[in-house]
Design an enzyme around this catalytic site. Structure first.
Site, PDB file in Angstrom:
ATOM      1  N   LYS A 201      -2.670 -13.204   8.449  1.00 20.30           N
ATOM      2  CA  LYS A 201      -3.482 -14.377   8.752  1.00 20.30           C
ATOM      3  C   LYS A 201      -4.685 -14.021   9.647  1.00 20.30           C
ATOM      4  CE  LYS A 201      -0.582 -17.538   6.920  1.00 20.30           C
ATOM      5  NZ  LYS A 201       0.508 -16.725   6.374  1.00 20.30           N
TER       6      LYS A 201
HETATM    7  C1  LIG Z   1       1.306 -16.864   5.259  1.00 20.92           C
HETATM    8  C2  LIG Z   1       2.122 -15.702   4.852  1.00 20.92           C
HETATM    9  C3  LIG Z   1       2.447 -15.473   3.511  1.00 20.92           C
HETATM   10  C4  LIG Z   1       2.057 -16.439   2.407  1.00 20.92           C
HETATM   11  O1  LIG Z   1       0.677 -16.490   2.210  1.00 20.92           O
HETATM   12  P1  LIG Z   1       0.052 -17.734   1.412  1.00 20.92           P
HETATM   13  O2  LIG Z   1      -1.415 -17.579   1.542  1.00 20.92           O
HETATM   14  O3  LIG Z   1       0.573 -18.970   2.099  1.00 20.92           O
HETATM   15  O4  LIG Z   1       0.543 -17.638   0.013  1.00 20.92           O
HETATM   16  C5  LIG Z   1       3.168 -14.337   3.196  1.00 20.92           C
HETATM   17  N1  LIG Z   1       3.576 -13.476   4.157  1.00 20.92           N
HETATM   18  C6  LIG Z   1       3.290 -13.672   5.452  1.00 20.92           C
HETATM   19  C7  LIG Z   1       3.784 -12.695   6.455  1.00 20.92           C
HETATM   20  C8  LIG Z   1       2.545 -14.778   5.846  1.00 20.92           C
HETATM   21  O5  LIG Z   1       2.252 -14.959   7.147  1.00 20.92           O
END
Ligand SMILES: *Cc1c(COP(=O)(O)O)cnc(C)c1O
Length: 478
Positions: free
Chosen positions: A111
């Site tokens: 993120k």
């Molecule tokens: C947010 C997240 C995901 C999923 O990503 P999306 O964009 O919601 O599909 C997968 N793995 C981790 C570690 C995340 O923080």
């Protein structure tokens, strides 16, 4: 370049308006009205450049009113807090499989790739729109978004950030990361229920007209840091363009993406539309396999049990960004998208015809792994490659191993550092422990270093400990 709503009932807006408002007034999500396409020369230039230069090249056409100086400083500051000089790292596991590590930022999950950049765009968007309003960011989080948004917005002038996470629905380390957050413009709340309850609560606040009027009088406007915001998605396109351009040996590169809200993988789809050599996009789900079923049957049905899994950031039954995919895949048919989303809200499901699904199945592969398969995948990857996966990335690895003859070079998109989820990773070694003890044991067992940002948590004090019901979210906001 203008941005239009997937539901077709809101006026087109500029990039800065789309980023400031997050969601369109008609409830739809913003998308660029045309997708810029790179030439072979552009892609060759990106393949030879560093990540920051690639980012500038991808961002420019989407943010036409930003000057180059503005973009250079936003991108420079965004990736300055990463623990490697190049923010994205590749690990070659052999046999045509590369791991793309997206978690070298301050919160140890992917993120940060977007949430270190997006908050820096925000004050510039406000200046360009000529608004002096304060922006309050509301975020529902399944664990990683919340902390990344807190780090990204902490101290950004003219903004406040409120984070709501499902009580008992995130890992101990994720919870500590959030509840120890420093800064004067931040707030963190646990909500009784699961992630969808928290997300629905936030959506209700956004849809509350009397609340909006009340806040407007106080010079405040609400906005979102969830991946429904275009400012979140845009920075994620960069690493698909960059990785595919670099790793292509003439042909396409496949990506295996651990998926929850469908934001990350949708950015890969946009990179493909931009002409980057992206082959298949493999949508990997955990036991909450609503997307696997959707790609298989064309029916999106959220009426099913919600499971808490070892990959909590993917414990999602409403994958918001699928709306964007459906908009593009249906030939930009906003009326149809609006009808599907209404059915989802009212009946909990909708059905997409084969004419729309068939072309999608040519690009998207799909599969899921339950917790047992996830732990096995961590163990297999460690035994075969001495490479340590976190449970989210391991879902992707498990699905990859099930694929029939993967033909192209492939990239496993690694979304979190394993120490963020040490108790579940430890299970792959036949051990069990919680919190910091789990980190210590995992470190002793594997010799893999703990990121500094996670070790530092041991010394921090908890600042936020309020637990709410979804109905109380409005009260705390006010
Ligand atoms: C947010 C997240 C995901 C999923 O990503 P999306 O964009 O919601 O599909 C997968 N793995 C981790 C570690 C995340 O923080």
């Amino acid at each position: 370049m203008k941005y239009i709503s997937t539901r077709g009932a809101s006026a087109p807006v500029t990039a800065e308006q789309a980023i400031l408002t997050g969601i369109a007034p008609d409830g739809g999500l913003y998308l660029p009205e045309t997708v810029p396409v790179f030439s072979k020369e552009d892609l060759a230039e990106i393949a030879a450049s560093d990540y920051r230069s690639a980012a500038l090249k991808v961002l420019r056409p989407y943010l036409p009113s930003f000057t180059d100086d503005e973009l250079v400083s936003c991108v420079g500051e965004a990736y300055a807090r990463f623990d490697t000089s190049e923010p994205v790292q590749f690990q070659d596991l052999g046999n045509g499989l590369n791991v793309m590590e997206l978690w070298h930022g301050p919160t140890a999950a992917f993120k940060d790739m977007a949430l270190q950049l997006f908050p820096r765009l925000m004050p510039l968007c406000k200046a360009k729109c000529g608004t002096a309003e304060e922006t309050w960011i509301l975020t529902a989080t399944s664990g990683d978004t919340g902390k990344a948004a807190l780090e990204g917005f902490c101290g950004v002038p003219g903004t406040r950030i409120l984070v709501f996470y499902p009580y008992g629905g995130v890992s101990r380390i994720q919870e500590l990361q959030m509840t120890t957050q420093q800064g004067d413009n931040v707030g963190v709340f646990a909500v009784r229920g699961n992630f969808d309850d928290a997300q629905t609560g936030v959506k209700r606040l956004f849809g509350d007209a009397s609340l909006a009027a009340d806040l407007a009088e106080r010079g405040v406007r609400l906005s979102s840091a969830n991946s429904i915001n275009w400012g979140r998605l845009l920075p994620q396109i960069v690493y698909y363009v960059y990785a595919s351009a670099r790793l292509s040996v003439g042909g396409p590169v496949d990506f295996i993406v651990p998926t929850g809200n469908f934001g990350n993988i949708f950015a890969g789809y946009l990179a493909k539309l931009m002409g980057a050599p992206v082959g298949r996009l493999v949508c990997a789900s955990n036991r909450n396999r609503v997307l696997t079923d959707f790609f298989e049957t064309g029916v999106y049905d959220r009426r099913r049990p919600f499971y808490k899994t070892a990959s909590p950031s993917m414990d999602i039954l409403i994958s918001s960004n699928l709306e964007r995919l459906l908009y593009l895949a249906s030939g930009r048919n906003a009326g149809r998208v609006a009808a599907w989303m209404r059915e989802l809200a009212e009946q909990g499901s909708y059905a997409v015809p084969d004419s729309v699904m068939e072309p999608l199945r040519e690009t998207f592969s799909f599969g899921f792994a339950d917790d047992t398969a996830t732990v096995e995948a961590i163990s297999a990857c460690w035994n075969e490659h001495r490479y340590l996966l976190d449970p989210h990335t391991a879902v992707g690895y498990a699905v990859y191993r099930e694929l029939k003859n993967p033909s192209n070079p492939a990239v496993l998109v690694s979304t979190a550092n394993p120490y963020k989820f040490a108790p579940d990773v430890l299970k792959a070694f036949g051990m069990s422990a919680d919190g910091f003890e789990a980190q210590d044991l995992l470190g002793t067992e594997t010799g893999v270093p703990v990121p500094a940002s996670l070790s530092a948590l041991r010394e921090k004090t908890v600042r936020f400990d309020t637990v709410l019901s979804p109905e109380e979210m409005k009260t705390v906001l006010l």
